[in-house]
Design a protein around this motif. Structure first.
Motif, PDB file in Angstrom:
ATOM      1  N   CYS A   1       0.859  -1.180   0.000  1.00 42.92           N
ATOM      2  CA  CYS A   1       0.000   0.000   0.000  1.00 42.92           C
ATOM      3  C   CYS A   1       0.892   1.225   0.000  1.00 42.92           C
ATOM      4  CB  CYS A   1      -0.917   0.009   1.224  1.00 42.92           C
ATOM      5  SG  CYS A   1      -2.037   1.439   1.278  1.00 42.92           S
ATOM      6  N   GLY A   2       0.653   2.123  -0.950  1.00 45.63           N
ATOM      7  CA  GLY A   2       1.470   3.323  -1.065  1.00 45.63           C
ATOM      8  C   GLY A   2       0.865   4.501  -0.333  1.00 45.63           C
ATOM      9  N   LEU A   3       1.739   5.328   0.246  1.00 46.77           N
ATOM     10  CA  LEU A   3       1.329   6.570   0.898  1.00 46.77           C
ATOM     11  C   LEU A   3       1.737   7.738   0.015  1.00 46.77           C
ATOM     12  CD1 LEU A   3       0.038   6.968   3.795  1.00 46.77           C
ATOM     13  CD2 LEU A   3       0.971   4.697   3.367  1.00 46.77           C
ATOM     14  N   ALA A   4       0.751   8.483  -0.478  1.00 43.49           N
ATOM     15  CA  ALA A   4       1.011   9.700  -1.246  1.00 43.49           C
ATOM     16  C   ALA A   4       0.295  10.830  -0.517  1.00 43.49           C
ATOM     17  CB  ALA A   4       0.519   9.556  -2.685  1.00 43.49           C
ATOM     18  N   ARG A   5       0.977  11.422   0.448  1.00 47.50           N
ATOM     19  CA  ARG A   5       0.330  12.368   1.359  1.00 47.50           C
ATOM     20  C   ARG A   5      -0.117  13.656   0.679  1.00 47.50           C
ATOM     21  NH1 ARG A   5      -0.064  11.336   6.554  1.00 47.50           N
ATOM     22  NH2 ARG A   5       0.884   9.422   7.350  1.00 47.50           N
ATOM     23  N   GLU A   6       0.486  13.974  -0.449  1.00 49.09           N
ATOM     24  CA  GLU A   6       0.071  15.171  -1.201  1.00 49.09           C
ATOM     25  C   GLU A   6      -0.906  14.806  -2.318  1.00 49.09           C
ATOM     26  OE1 GLU A   6       1.049  18.099  -0.032  1.00 49.09           O
ATOM     27  OE2 GLU A   6       2.154  16.975   1.497  1.00 49.09           O
ATOM     28  N   GLY A   7      -1.361  13.569  -2.303  1.00 45.46           N
ATOM     29  CA  GLY A   7      -2.256  13.110  -3.367  1.00 45.46           C
ATOM     30  C   GLY A   7      -1.476  12.453  -4.482  1.00 45.46           C
ATOM     31  N   GLY A   8      -2.182  11.908  -5.461  1.00 38.40           N
ATOM     32  CA  GLY A   8      -1.531  11.239  -6.580  1.00 38.40           C
ATOM     33  C   GLY A   8      -1.518   9.732  -6.405  1.00 38.40           C
ATOM     34  N   GLU A   9      -0.847   9.067  -7.328  1.00 38.62           N
ATOM     35  CA  GLU A   9      -0.822   7.610  -7.341  1.00 38.62           C
ATOM     36  C   GLU A   9       0.610   7.098  -7.347  1.00 38.62           C
ATOM     37  OE1 GLU A   9      -3.423   5.331  -7.361  1.00 38.62           O
ATOM     38  OE2 GLU A   9      -4.696   7.066  -6.946  1.00 38.62           O
ATOM     39  N   LEU A  10       0.832   5.962  -6.697  1.00 40.48           N
ATOM     40  CA  LEU A  10       2.087   5.229  -6.815  1.00 40.48           C
ATOM     41  C   LEU A  10       1.757   4.066  -7.737  1.00 40.48           C
ATOM     42  CD1 LEU A  10       3.161   5.504  -3.089  1.00 40.48           C
ATOM     43  CD2 LEU A  10       4.321   6.522  -5.040  1.00 40.48           C
ATOM     44  N   ALA A  11       2.189   4.181  -8.972  1.00 41.83           N
ATOM     45  CA  ALA A  11       1.737   3.320 -10.069  1.00 41.83           C
ATOM     46  C   ALA A  11       1.791   1.844  -9.730  1.00 41.83           C
ATOM     47  CB  ALA A  11       2.580   3.593 -11.314  1.00 41.83           C
ATOM     48  N   GLY A  12       0.652   1.172  -9.932  1.00 35.98           N
ATOM     49  CA  GLY A  12       0.569  -0.267  -9.754  1.00 35.98           C
ATOM     50  C   GLY A  12       0.233  -0.715  -8.348  1.00 35.98           C
ATOM     51  N   HIS A  13       0.035   0.241  -7.426  1.00 38.74           N
ATOM     52  CA  HIS A  13      -0.222  -0.113  -6.035  1.00 38.74           C
ATOM     53  C   HIS A  13      -1.415   0.654  -5.488  1.00 38.74           C
ATOM     54  CE1 HIS A  13       3.744  -2.105  -5.839  1.00 38.74           C
ATOM     55  NE2 HIS A  13       4.130  -1.095  -6.605  1.00 38.74           N
ATOM     56  N   VAL A  14      -2.166   0.026  -4.593  1.00 34.77           N
ATOM     57  CA  VAL A  14      -3.197   0.757  -3.857  1.00 34.77           C
ATOM     58  C   VAL A  14      -2.516   1.955  -3.215  1.00 34.77           C
ATOM     59  CG1 VAL A  14      -4.744   0.681  -1.874  1.00 34.77           C
ATOM     60  CG2 VAL A  14      -4.543  -1.317  -3.380  1.00 34.77           C
ATOM     61  N   THR A  15      -3.091   3.159  -3.376  1.00 36.31           N
ATOM     62  CA  THR A  15      -2.459   4.375  -2.862  1.00 36.31           C
ATOM     63  C   THR A  15      -3.459   5.173  -2.040  1.00 36.31           C
ATOM     64  OG1 THR A  15      -1.094   4.474  -4.877  1.00 36.31           O
ATOM     65  CG2 THR A  15      -1.137   6.436  -3.476  1.00 36.31           C
ATOM     66  N   VAL A  16      -3.015   5.615  -0.854  1.00 36.24           N
ATOM     67  CA  VAL A  16      -3.860   6.432   0.022  1.00 36.24           C
ATOM     68  C   VAL A  16      -3.080   7.675   0.443  1.00 36.24           C
ATOM     69  CG1 VAL A  16      -5.148   4.440   0.889  1.00 36.24           C
ATOM     70  CG2 VAL A  16      -3.080   5.191   2.093  1.00 36.24           C
ATOM     71  N   ASP A  17      -3.788   8.653   1.016  1.00 31.74           N
ATOM     72  CA  ASP A  17      -3.122   9.876   1.455  1.00 31.74           C
ATOM     73  C   ASP A  17      -3.006   9.969   2.970  1.00 31.74           C
ATOM     74  OD1 ASP A  17      -5.715  10.386   2.176  1.00 31.74           O
ATOM     75  OD2 ASP A  17      -5.971  12.158   0.912  1.00 31.74           O
ATOM     76  N   SER A  18      -3.433   8.912   3.685  1.00 31.97           N
ATOM     77  CA  SER A  18      -3.414   8.941   5.140  1.00 31.97           C
ATOM     78  C   SER A  18      -3.509   7.519   5.687  1.00 31.97           C
ATOM     79  CB  SER A  18      -4.603   9.759   5.669  1.00 31.97           C
ATOM     80  OG  SER A  18      -4.803   9.564   7.057  1.00 31.97           O
ATOM     81  N   PHE A  19      -2.885   7.281   6.821  1.00 28.43           N
ATOM     82  CA  PHE A  19      -3.011   5.985   7.491  1.00 28.43           C
ATOM     83  C   PHE A  19      -4.463   5.697   7.855  1.00 28.43           C
ATOM     84  CE2 PHE A  19       1.442   5.763   7.533  1.00 28.43           C
ATOM     85  CZ  PHE A  19       1.898   4.620   8.170  1.00 28.43           C
ATOM     86  N   ALA A  20      -5.258   6.748   8.036  1.00 25.53           N
ATOM     87  CA  ALA A  20      -6.665   6.575   8.410  1.00 25.53           C
ATOM     88  C   ALA A  20      -7.443   5.832   7.332  1.00 25.53           C
ATOM     89  CB  ALA A  20      -7.306   7.935   8.678  1.00 25.53           C
ATOM     90  N   ARG A  21      -6.920   5.820   6.104  1.00 23.14           N
ATOM     91  CA  ARG A  21      -7.613   5.175   4.986  1.00 23.14           C
ATOM     92  C   ARG A  21      -7.118   3.743   4.740  1.00 23.14           C
ATOM     93  NH1 ARG A  21     -10.461   9.357   2.997  1.00 23.14           N
ATOM     94  NH2 ARG A  21      -9.528  11.454   3.047  1.00 23.14           N
ATOM     95  N   ILE A  22      -6.280   3.241   5.641  1.00 30.90           N
ATOM     96  CA  ILE A  22      -5.764   1.871   5.474  1.00 30.90           C
ATOM     97  C   ILE A  22      -6.486   0.921   6.416  1.00 30.90           C
ATOM     98  CG2 ILE A  22      -3.720   0.394   5.608  1.00 30.90           C
ATOM     99  CD1 ILE A  22      -2.008   2.932   5.223  1.00 30.90           C
ATOM    100  N   ASP A  23      -7.077  -0.114   5.843  1.00 33.34           N
ATOM    101  CA  ASP A  23      -7.742  -1.159   6.636  1.00 33.34           C
ATOM    102  C   ASP A  23      -7.023  -2.473   6.328  1.00 33.34           C
ATOM    103  OD1 ASP A  23      -9.279  -3.014   7.910  1.00 33.34           O
ATOM    104  OD2 ASP A  23     -11.077  -2.694   6.702  1.00 33.34           O
ATOM    105  N   PRO A  24      -6.080  -2.883   7.197  1.00 37.82           N
ATOM    106  CA  PRO A  24      -5.292  -4.087   6.893  1.00 37.82           C
ATOM    107  C   PRO A  24      -6.141  -5.329   6.637  1.00 37.82           C
ATOM    108  CG  PRO A  24      -4.384  -2.903   8.770  1.00 37.82           C
ATOM    109  CD  PRO A  24      -5.719  -2.277   8.480  1.00 37.82           C
TER     110      PRO A  24
END
Length: 227
Positions: free
Chosen positions: A201-224
């Protein structure tokens, strides 16, 4: 197969890149020369100075030359294990003196504590030394976060952009790679972890995508449990 362990990067993921570059690196650059001069004969310091001489192919370098090499490595952000170890020693003094407080994003603090309570094993993998990792989390602005972690990995496990490093970590954890969720802000690291069989899971805190991976802008959006 459900996630059992979460492996997280620090810089740009749990913590601001600016904290490392604008606070930690300048602190080390300022204090490292005197630290090395004063502690050069100390066993653990002498061991790292010997490693600097070996890695730089200058076996006869005196202490001042070794300091010069180290400052050059800091300037170019070289991921050299002896540099990281010595930086960690200098930062330890700064943390203990109250001159440094580790930065951890509030959303990361909240999520890490929650995941720990939910029974996930939490681990860190950073290019900074294990000592430096423990200091960032142990002396953080949010207090001592080290109780939530079960272990730490640094470049002694291998480079972060090579799949074999993640294979090594999974073997050390004695957990199937497919049951490890790896978090990072660097796509090449995520690619390497995936190649080793980990979930990413990629973290892109300023927004955007990390190509090929689920990407979020905050840990709050990660549900393991959703991976």
């Amino acid at each position: 197969m459900s996630i059992k362990a979460i492996l997280t990067d620090i810089e740009g993921t749990t913590s601001a890149v600016s904290f490392v570059f604008d606070v930690l690196f300048p602190y080390a650059a300022k204090h490292l020369p005197d630290f090395v001069r004063q502690q050069a004969e100390r066993g653990d310091v002498a061991e790292q100075l010997a490693a600097v001489r070996r890695d730089s192919h200058e076996p006869d370098a005196d202490v001042e030359r070794v300091i010069e090499i180290l400052l050059g490595w800091i300037a170019e952000d070289r991921k050299a294990t002896p540099l990281k170890a010595l930086q960690g020693m200098v930062w330890e003094q700064g943390y203990q003196a109250g001159q440094l407080k580790g930065h951890v994003y509030p959303d990361a603090v909240e999520a890490l504590k929650r995941w720990h309570q939910e029974g996930f094993q939490l681990f860190v993998y950073s290019s900074g030394s294990i000592q430096a990792q423990k200091l960032i989390f142990g002396c953080s602005e949010a207090g001592d976060l080290t109780p939530v972690f079960s272990g730490y990995f640094d470049t002694t496990s291998g480079p972060k952009r090579e799949a074999q490093s993640y294979v090594n970590i999974a073997q050390a954890l004695k957990i199937e790679a497919s049951q490890v969720l790896f978090l990072s802000d660097i796509v090449e690291e995520l690619d390497a972890a995936r190649a080793a069989g980990m979930v990413t899971c990629g973290l892109a805190r300023e927004g955007g995508e990390l190509a090929g991976h689920v990407t979020v802008d905050s840990f709050a959006r990660i549900d393991p449990s959703s991976f």
